[in-house]
Design a protein around this motif. Structure first.
Motif, PDB file in Angstrom:
ATOM      1  N   LEU A 150       0.819  -1.223   0.000  1.00  0.00           N
ATOM      2  CA  LEU A 150       0.000   0.000   0.000  1.00  0.00           C
ATOM      3  C   LEU A 150       0.845   1.262   0.000  1.00  0.00           C
ATOM      4  CD1 LEU A 150      -2.941  -0.291   2.542  1.00  0.00           C
ATOM      5  CD2 LEU A 150      -3.094  -0.076   0.043  1.00  0.00           C
ATOM      6  N   HIS A 151       1.895   1.254   0.825  1.00  0.00           N
ATOM      7  CA  HIS A 151       2.710   2.460   0.984  1.00  0.00           C
ATOM      8  C   HIS A 151       4.051   2.375   0.262  1.00  0.00           C
ATOM      9  CE1 HIS A 151       0.228   2.767   4.901  1.00  0.00           C
ATOM     10  NE2 HIS A 151      -0.400   3.321   3.898  1.00  0.00           N
ATOM     11  N   GLY A 152       4.162   1.424  -0.668  1.00  0.00           N
ATOM     12  CA  GLY A 152       5.386   1.301  -1.451  1.00  0.00           C
ATOM     13  C   GLY A 152       6.455   0.484  -0.747  1.00  0.00           C
ATOM     14  N   ARG A 153       7.682   0.559  -1.308  1.00  0.00           N
ATOM     15  CA  ARG A 153       8.797  -0.236  -0.761  1.00  0.00           C
ATOM     16  C   ARG A 153      10.042   0.617  -0.629  1.00  0.00           C
ATOM     17  NH1 ARG A 153       8.796  -5.359  -4.753  1.00  0.00           N
ATOM     18  NH2 ARG A 153       6.641  -5.966  -4.397  1.00  0.00           N
ATOM     19  N   LEU A 154      10.688   0.490   0.524  1.00  0.00           N
ATOM     20  CA  LEU A 154      11.957   1.204   0.745  1.00  0.00           C
ATOM     21  C   LEU A 154      13.087   0.633  -0.091  1.00  0.00           C
ATOM     22  CD1 LEU A 154      12.326   1.757   4.586  1.00  0.00           C
ATOM     23  CD2 LEU A 154      12.092   3.505   2.830  1.00  0.00           C
ATOM     24  N   THR A 155      12.878  -0.559  -0.639  1.00  0.00           N
ATOM     25  CA  THR A 155      13.931  -1.207  -1.429  1.00  0.00           C
ATOM     26  C   THR A 155      14.031  -0.605  -2.834  1.00  0.00           C
ATOM     27  OG1 THR A 155      12.331  -2.924  -1.979  1.00  0.00           O
ATOM     28  CG2 THR A 155      13.871  -3.397  -0.195  1.00  0.00           C
ATOM     29  N   GLU A 156      13.136   0.380  -3.115  1.00  0.00           N
ATOM     30  CA  GLU A 156      13.178   1.032  -4.428  1.00  0.00           C
ATOM     31  C   GLU A 156      13.270   2.551  -4.253  1.00  0.00           C
ATOM     32  OE1 GLU A 156      10.189  -2.157  -6.658  1.00  0.00           O
ATOM     33  OE2 GLU A 156       9.461  -0.168  -6.111  1.00  0.00           O
ATOM     34  N   ILE A 157      13.835   3.212  -5.257  1.00  0.00           N
ATOM     35  CA  ILE A 157      13.785   4.679  -5.300  1.00  0.00           C
ATOM     36  C   ILE A 157      13.187   5.096  -6.639  1.00  0.00           C
ATOM     37  CG2 ILE A 157      15.639   5.182  -3.665  1.00  0.00           C
ATOM     38  CD1 ILE A 157      17.549   5.483  -5.974  1.00  0.00           C
ATOM     39  N   LYS A 158      12.612   6.299  -6.649  1.00  0.00           N
ATOM     40  CA  LYS A 158      11.913   6.752  -7.851  1.00  0.00           C
ATOM     41  C   LYS A 158      12.296   8.204  -8.146  1.00  0.00           C
ATOM     42  CE  LYS A 158       7.233   6.960  -9.701  1.00  0.00           C
ATOM     43  NZ  LYS A 158       5.813   6.750  -9.423  1.00  0.00           N
ATOM     44  N   CYS A 159      12.473   8.506  -9.443  1.00  0.00           N
ATOM     45  CA  CYS A 159      12.805   9.875  -9.836  1.00  0.00           C
ATOM     46  C   CYS A 159      11.516  10.697  -9.922  1.00  0.00           C
ATOM     47  CB  CYS A 159      13.524   9.861 -11.181  1.00  0.00           C
ATOM     48  SG  CYS A 159      13.858  11.533 -11.789  1.00  0.00           S
ATOM     49  N   LEU A 160      11.513  11.858  -9.284  1.00  0.00           N
ATOM     50  CA  LEU A 160      10.324  12.712  -9.300  1.00  0.00           C
ATOM     51  C   LEU A 160      10.116  13.344 -10.673  1.00  0.00           C
ATOM     52  CD1 LEU A 160      10.686  14.543  -5.864  1.00  0.00           C
ATOM     53  CD2 LEU A 160       9.010  12.783  -6.480  1.00  0.00           C
ATOM     54  N   ASN A 161      11.150  13.336 -11.519  1.00  0.00           N
ATOM     55  CA  ASN A 161      11.039  13.936 -12.852  1.00  0.00           C
ATOM     56  C   ASN A 161      10.687  12.884 -13.915  1.00  0.00           C
ATOM     57  OD1 ASN A 161      11.299  15.947 -14.881  1.00  0.00           O
ATOM     58  ND2 ASN A 161      13.353  15.186 -15.330  1.00  0.00           N
ATOM     59  N   CYS A 162      11.578  11.897 -14.149  1.00  0.00           N
ATOM     60  CA  CYS A 162      11.328  10.925 -15.228  1.00  0.00           C
ATOM     61  C   CYS A 162      10.616   9.668 -14.722  1.00  0.00           C
ATOM     62  CB  CYS A 162      12.639  10.543 -15.931  1.00  0.00           C
ATOM     63  SG  CYS A 162      13.731   9.484 -14.958  1.00  0.00           S
ATOM     64  N   GLU A 163      10.428   9.556 -13.416  1.00  0.00           N
ATOM     65  CA  GLU A 163       9.681   8.455 -12.775  1.00  0.00           C
ATOM     66  C   GLU A 163      10.360   7.094 -12.898  1.00  0.00           C
ATOM     67  OE1 GLU A 163       5.550   8.569 -13.854  1.00  0.00           O
ATOM     68  OE2 GLU A 163       5.253  10.394 -12.682  1.00  0.00           O
ATOM     69  N   GLU A 164      11.633   7.079 -13.308  1.00  0.00           N
ATOM     70  CA  GLU A 164      12.347   5.804 -13.374  1.00  0.00           C
ATOM     71  C   GLU A 164      12.494   5.231 -11.960  1.00  0.00           C
ATOM     72  OE1 GLU A 164      15.995   4.591 -16.027  1.00  0.00           O
ATOM     73  OE2 GLU A 164      16.765   5.321 -14.103  1.00  0.00           O
ATOM     74  N   VAL A 165      12.225   3.922 -11.844  1.00  0.00           N
ATOM     75  CA  VAL A 165      12.366   3.245 -10.547  1.00  0.00           C
ATOM     76  C   VAL A 165      13.657   2.440 -10.567  1.00  0.00           C
ATOM     77  CG1 VAL A 165      11.361   1.487  -9.020  1.00  0.00           C
ATOM     78  CG2 VAL A 165       9.876   3.162 -10.155  1.00  0.00           C
ATOM     79  N   SER A 166      14.447   2.553  -9.512  1.00  0.00           N
ATOM     80  CA  SER A 166      15.683   1.770  -9.432  1.00  0.00           C
ATOM     81  C   SER A 166      15.855   1.214  -8.024  1.00  0.00           C
ATOM     82  CB  SER A 166      16.889   2.621  -9.843  1.00  0.00           C
ATOM     83  OG  SER A 166      16.891   3.830  -9.121  1.00  0.00           O
ATOM     84  N   PRO A 206      21.921  12.704  -7.824  1.00  0.00           N
ATOM     85  CA  PRO A 206      20.684  12.831  -8.610  1.00  0.00           C
ATOM     86  C   PRO A 206      20.366  11.565  -9.410  1.00  0.00           C
ATOM     87  CG  PRO A 206      22.493  13.862  -9.775  1.00  0.00           C
ATOM     88  CD  PRO A 206      23.075  13.311  -8.492  1.00  0.00           C
ATOM     89  N   CYS A 207      19.229  11.595 -10.099  1.00  0.00           N
ATOM     90  CA  CYS A 207      18.815  10.491 -10.978  1.00  0.00           C
ATOM     91  C   CYS A 207      19.877  10.276 -12.055  1.00  0.00           C
ATOM     92  CB  CYS A 207      17.466  10.838 -11.617  1.00  0.00           C
ATOM     93  SG  CYS A 207      16.959   9.693 -12.924  1.00  0.00           S
ATOM     94  N   ASN A 208      20.268   9.001 -12.255  1.00  0.00           N
ATOM     95  CA  ASN A 208      21.268   8.665 -13.274  1.00  0.00           C
ATOM     96  C   ASN A 208      20.748   8.927 -14.671  1.00  0.00           C
ATOM     97  OD1 ASN A 208      23.644   7.871 -12.056  1.00  0.00           O
ATOM     98  ND2 ASN A 208      22.912   5.793 -11.646  1.00  0.00           N
ATOM     99  N   ASN A 209      19.441   8.863 -14.806  1.00  0.00           N
ATOM    100  CA  ASN A 209      18.813   8.967 -16.123  1.00  0.00           C
ATOM    101  C   ASN A 209      18.653  10.414 -16.582  1.00  0.00           C
ATOM    102  OD1 ASN A 209      17.503   7.797 -18.384  1.00  0.00           O
ATOM    103  ND2 ASN A 209      15.510   8.266 -17.474  1.00  0.00           N
ATOM    104  N   CYS A 210      18.173  11.296 -15.672  1.00  0.00           N
ATOM    105  CA  CYS A 210      17.826  12.661 -16.111  1.00  0.00           C
ATOM    106  C   CYS A 210      18.368  13.757 -15.193  1.00  0.00           C
ATOM    107  CB  CYS A 210      16.314  12.795 -16.218  1.00  0.00           C
ATOM    108  SG  CYS A 210      15.485  12.925 -14.619  1.00  0.00           S
ATOM    109  N   GLY A 211      19.026  13.364 -14.113  1.00  0.00           N
ATOM    110  CA  GLY A 211      19.550  14.366 -13.186  1.00  0.00           C
ATOM    111  C   GLY A 211      18.515  14.908 -12.223  1.00  0.00           C
ATOM    112  N   GLY A 212      17.314  14.304 -12.225  1.00  0.00           N
ATOM    113  CA  GLY A 212      16.207  14.772 -11.376  1.00  0.00           C
ATOM    114  C   GLY A 212      16.371  14.385  -9.915  1.00  0.00           C
ATOM    115  N   VAL A 213      15.403  14.834  -9.120  1.00  0.00           N
ATOM    116  CA  VAL A 213      15.397  14.571  -7.675  1.00  0.00           C
ATOM    117  C   VAL A 213      14.843  13.167  -7.412  1.00  0.00           C
ATOM    118  CG1 VAL A 213      14.322  15.237  -5.486  1.00  0.00           C
ATOM    119  CG2 VAL A 213      15.180  17.000  -7.044  1.00  0.00           C
TER     120      VAL A 213
END
Ligand code: ZN
Length: 298
Positions: A140-156, A199-206
């Protein structure tokens, strides 16, 4: 399910932990109520992960143990909050990243393997149901084992982010602090403005952890799937949750309004406890392996 996998759960993972059951009669009562249920809808909370060494926010009375956690808007809007968050997360990850499932998680997986579980929904962000090989879990509240870019939304992967944090903040690498809930650590007397955030490896976002902070919104598809599976279930079983947070409480409330049998395994106070047909007040890491063992025999 292969026989070897089933036996693995029956004989190695379903061993109860050392906390004793106080009242085996109550345990038998719950087992008898669950015996004819083949679509059990399970909601889990922080109480099930405590034996894995993950601290809980609330005490037995459902009250906050310490200062309030980070709010969604503070993280989004202020660099200073993000510096504080990632500094504490970098230290807290040393434990959170190593946490292992306990007998409650394994027992739930065993029940799911025998097709008695219609859906597993968790309010926890530790990802331990997945590590315990439960399938199709709604976090429901997501997973701490992942991070997400607030700009391009890539999950890593959060695990891949830790070396990047350590590399540019070496002064925090050997900092020892009390571990707090949700991967947090009590880092004090440290100048947070010195913290650098990769920052995000993909786009430099937060980047943000892929979790719903307090004040954030649970994505609609998760809630809709949880409700639709609940509607097709023959009971609800809440395990280790005080139900103080509405995002979890709405499901038992719906179950009550729709006359679904309602059971819980929880120690301490629970919101809406008067709605439940039966509450077992025992340690879930002790009760769940016994319940799973008895139910998988039938
Ligand atoms: Zn990005």
């Amino acid at each position: 399910m292969s026989l070897s996998k089933f036996n693995h759960y029956r004989y190695t993972c379903l061993m109860p932990m050392s906390n004793p059951i106080k009242d085996s009669k109550n345990l038998e009562t719950l087992i008898s109520k669950l015996k004819d249920k083949h679509r059990i809808w399970i909601l889990t909370g922080a109480g099930i992960s405590a034996p894995s060494g993950i601290p809980t926010y609330r005490d037995d009375k459902g009250e906050w143990k310490s200062a309030n956690p980070i709010q969604h808007n503070d993280f989004i809007k202020h660099e200073s909050y993000r510096q504080r968050y990632w500094a504490r997360s970098m230290v807290g990850w040393k434990l959170t990243g190593r946490a292992k499932p306990n007998p409650t998680h394994h027992a739930i997986t065993a029940l799911q393997l025998t097709s008695r579980v219609s859906q597993i929904v968790t309010q926890n962000v530790d990802g331990l149901h997945n590590i315990a090989a439960s399938k199709d879990v709604i976090d429901l509240h997501g997973r701490l084992t992942e991070i997400k870019c607030l700009n391009c939304e890539e999950v890593s992967k959060r695990a891949d982010y830790q070396p990047r944090l350590v590399e540019i903040n070496p002064e925090l690498d050997d900092y020892h602090a009390t571990i707090m809930p949700d991967g947090d650590a009590n880092v004090e007397n440290f100048d947070m403005s010195r913290i650098s955030i990769p920052p995000c490896n993909n786009c430099g976002g937060v980047l943000m952890p892929n979790v719903v902070f307090f004040g954030g919104v649970v994505p609609k598809p998760r809630v809709e799937k949880a409700f639709s599976t609940l509607a097709e279930s023959d009971c609800i079983l809440v395990i280790g949750s005080s139900l103080k947070v509405f995002s979890g409480f709405r499901f038992p409330r719906w179950a009550s309004q729709n006359n679904l049998p309602m059971y819980a395994i929880n120690q301490g106070e629970m919101r809406g406890n008067e709605l439940f047909d039966f509450i077992l007040s025992e340690p879930c890491e002790q009760a769940m392996p016994i319940i799973a063992n008895k139910l998988t025999l039938n």
